[in-house]
Design an enzyme around this catalytic site. Structure first.
Site, short mmCIF file in Angstrom:
data_model
loop_
_atom_site.label_atom_id
_atom_site.label_comp_id
_atom_site.label_asym_id
_atom_site.label_seq_id
_atom_site.Cartn_x
_atom_site.Cartn_y
_atom_site.Cartn_z
N ARG A 117 0.86 -1.19 0.00
CA ARG A 117 0.00 0.00 0.00
C ARG A 117 0.89 1.24 0.00
O ARG A 117 1.94 1.26 0.65
CB ARG A 117 -0.89 0.04 1.25
CG ARG A 117 -1.98 -1.03 1.26
CD ARG A 117 -3.10 -0.73 0.26
NE ARG A 117 -4.17 -1.72 0.32
CZ ARG A 117 -4.28 -2.75 -0.54
NH1 ARG A 117 -3.41 -2.91 -1.51
NH2 ARG A 117 -5.29 -3.58 -0.42
N GLU A 177 -3.04 7.62 -4.45
CA GLU A 177 -3.40 7.20 -5.80
C GLU A 177 -4.86 7.54 -6.11
O GLU A 177 -5.69 7.47 -5.21
CB GLU A 177 -3.12 5.70 -5.99
CG GLU A 177 -3.77 4.80 -5.00
CD GLU A 177 -3.15 3.38 -5.03
OE1 GLU A 177 -1.95 3.22 -5.17
OE2 GLU A 177 -3.90 2.44 -4.92
N HIS A 221 -1.41 0.30 -9.58
CA HIS A 221 -2.03 -0.63 -8.62
C HIS A 221 -2.66 -1.82 -9.36
O HIS A 221 -3.86 -2.05 -9.26
CB HIS A 221 -3.08 0.10 -7.76
CG HIS A 221 -3.40 -0.62 -6.49
ND1 HIS A 221 -3.81 0.01 -5.34
CD2 HIS A 221 -3.37 -1.96 -6.19
CE1 HIS A 221 -4.03 -0.88 -4.40
NE2 HIS A 221 -3.77 -2.08 -4.88
P1 NAP Z 1 -0.70 -11.59 4.91
O1 NAP Z 1 -0.48 -12.98 4.49
O2 NAP Z 1 -1.72 -11.30 5.94
O3 NAP Z 1 0.72 -10.98 5.37
C1 NAP Z 1 0.80 -9.73 5.98
C2 NAP Z 1 2.19 -9.55 6.53
O4 NAP Z 1 2.23 -8.24 7.13
C3 NAP Z 1 2.57 -10.56 7.62
O5 NAP Z 1 3.86 -11.05 7.38
C4 NAP Z 1 2.56 -9.73 8.89
O6 NAP Z 1 3.52 -10.10 9.86
C5 NAP Z 1 2.96 -8.37 8.34
N1 NAP Z 1 2.63 -7.31 9.30
C6 NAP Z 1 1.41 -7.00 9.81
N2 NAP Z 1 1.55 -6.03 10.73
C7 NAP Z 1 2.87 -5.75 10.80
C8 NAP Z 1 3.65 -4.87 11.58
N3 NAP Z 1 3.08 -4.06 12.50
N4 NAP Z 1 4.99 -4.84 11.38
C9 NAP Z 1 5.58 -5.65 10.48
N5 NAP Z 1 4.90 -6.53 9.71
C10 NAP Z 1 3.56 -6.58 9.88
O7 NAP Z 1 -1.11 -10.68 3.66
P2 NAP Z 1 -0.71 -10.86 2.12
O8 NAP Z 1 -1.75 -11.65 1.42
O9 NAP Z 1 0.71 -11.28 2.04
O10 NAP Z 1 -0.86 -9.34 1.60
C11 NAP Z 1 0.00 -8.32 2.08
C12 NAP Z 1 -0.53 -6.96 1.61
O11 NAP Z 1 -0.33 -6.84 0.20
C13 NAP Z 1 -2.04 -6.75 1.78
O12 NAP Z 1 -2.35 -6.33 3.09
C14 NAP Z 1 -2.33 -5.70 0.74
O13 NAP Z 1 -2.25 -4.42 1.34
C15 NAP Z 1 -1.22 -5.84 -0.27
N6 NAP Z 1 -1.73 -6.24 -1.60
C16 NAP Z 1 -1.47 -5.47 -2.68
C17 NAP Z 1 -1.95 -5.83 -3.94
C18 NAP Z 1 -1.67 -5.02 -5.17
O14 NAP Z 1 -2.46 -5.04 -6.10
N7 NAP Z 1 -0.58 -4.30 -5.23
C19 NAP Z 1 -2.73 -6.98 -4.08
C20 NAP Z 1 -2.97 -7.75 -2.95
C21 NAP Z 1 -2.48 -7.38 -1.71
P3 NAP Z 1 3.40 -11.48 10.70
O15 NAP Z 1 3.69 -12.55 9.69
O16 NAP Z 1 4.46 -11.39 11.74
O17 NAP Z 1 2.00 -11.54 11.21
#
Ligand code: NAP
Length: 316
Positions: free
Chosen positions: A235, A264, A282
């Site tokens: 994000r 954005e 995005h």
């Molecule tokens: P996920 O599996 O829930 O992973 C989220 C990660 O964020 C976990 O490793 C978590 O740490 C970490 N996190 C949460 N709070 C934190 C903090 N305070 N400090 C450090 N790390 C922290 O989610 P995902 O499916 O990988 O997706 C990640 C993000 O990608 C989404 O939230 C979304 O914003 C973004 N995204 C972008 C697109 C795009 O089109 N560009 C598409 C999809 C998603 P822990 O492992 O220690 O819990």
């Protein structure tokens, strides 16, 4: 006779999801309502709208939830939850679903694509060929990805998929998350600044929360250094954009590949003029295949909810 179930679709998403929702429910297309008429529109249809479908750009904020007294479920067409007022949903007993997993590979591919495009300056090279400059001089030398140290902020689904891909390029992997992963072979850093100091490429892949807003700030950028590259597929608000732009303009950072921006679709003018930056609108998860799978999951979650069956991917 029961009132038909109304579903409020916040953004157009895809023709496919619009068709699938229309087959099952009364579909309200919120983006077609002029902003100044939205309050009245919600008032008029609040006796039938029981579901909201949004995405990572626009979801269900507190104002929208308050305007819909019969709202039962927010089904997000996204894996990020930062555009949904989760606290309010919990208070009101509103169910929330999302679409994790379906988009993991696509977004991880995008991270690698942006990394390669930034290091190898592929957009600049394309412009070089098209403009005819190639006839007069060879293109500049660029930087290789293989063997670099990659720091990943957030070793979740997408972060882990990025790590797997980067390993295939012979990169060493470091990461920062809320907690160390006991079974991971990658090196854990409690501090993001230390992670940046030890990495040549820093990839942001964590969830956006109060704690992770501007997790990449001026100090992290300086720790990464003048040859470092920042990639963001998570994000825009994870990065202090003003600090990033200044560092790029002043040559204190080597480059950036950004799929997401802080405001954005607004793009800072100074970013547009930089050749060491690769930008995409995005579109990390925007492939035909993934969008269809995400749409199917949204529809399946809604069907499960309205048939009183267990949700497929519940958040709340
Ligand atoms: P996920 O599996 O829930 O992973 C989220 C990660 O964020 C976990 O490793 C978590 O740490 C970490 N996190 C949460 N709070 C934190 C903090 N305070 N400090 C450090 N790390 C922290 O989610 P995902 O499916 O990988 O997706 C990640 C993000 O990608 C989404 O939230 C979304 O914003 C973004 N995204 C972008 C697109 C795009 O089109 N560009 C598409 C999809 C998603 P822990 O492992 O220690 O819990």
């Amino acid at each position: 006779m029961d009132t038909p179930i109304g579903v409020l679709l916040i953004r157009p998403l895809s023709i496919y999801i619009q068709q699938e929702l229309s087959k099952r429910y009364t579909l309200f297309k919120f983006w077609q309502v002029p902003p100044d008429l939205r309050r009245d529109f919600l008032g008029k249809h609040s006796d039938s709208i029981k579901a909201v479908v949004g995405n990572g750009v626009q979801g269900a904020d507190s104002e929208l939830i308050d305007a819909l007294p019969l709202l039962e479920i927010v089904a997000s067409h996204s894996s990020g939850l930062d555009k949904i007022d989760l606290e309010k949903c919990r208070e009101r007993g509103i169910r929330v679903t999302y679409t994790p997993d379906e988009l993991t590979d696509e977004v991880a591919d995008m991270a690698i694509l942006l990394t390669l495009a930034t290091l190898r300056r592929i957009c600049e090279a394309d412009r070089y060929v098209r403009s005819g400059e190639w006839k007069y001089a060879d293109f500049r030398l660029t930087t290789k990805l293989s063997g670099k140290s990659v720091g990943i902020i957030g070793l979740g689904r997408i972060g882990s998929a990025i790590a797997k891909r980067a390993e295939a390029f012979g990169c060493s992997i470091n990461y920062h998350s809320r907690s160390q992963k006991p079974n991971s072979r990658y090196k854990y850093y409690h501090s993001v600044i230390d992670l940046a100091s030890d990495s040549q490429i820093l990839i942001v892949a964590c969830a956006l929360t109060r704690e992770t807003r501007h997790i990449v700030d001026c100090d992290v950028i300086d720790a990464l250094g003048r040859n470092g590259v920042v990639i963001n597929i998570a994000r825009g608000s994870h990065i202090d954009e003003a600090a990033l732009v200044s560092a790029l303009v002043e040559g204190r950072l080597g480059g950036a590949g950004l799929d997401v921006l802080e405001n954005e679709p607004e793009v800072p003018d100074r970013l547009l003029g930089l050749d060491n930056v690769v930008l995409s609108p995005h579109v990390g998860a925007s492939t035909v295949e993934t969008r269809k799978a995400m749409a199917d999951l949204v529809v399946e979650n809604l069907e499960a909810h309205f048939l009183n069956k267990p949700l497929l991917t519940p958040v709340i």
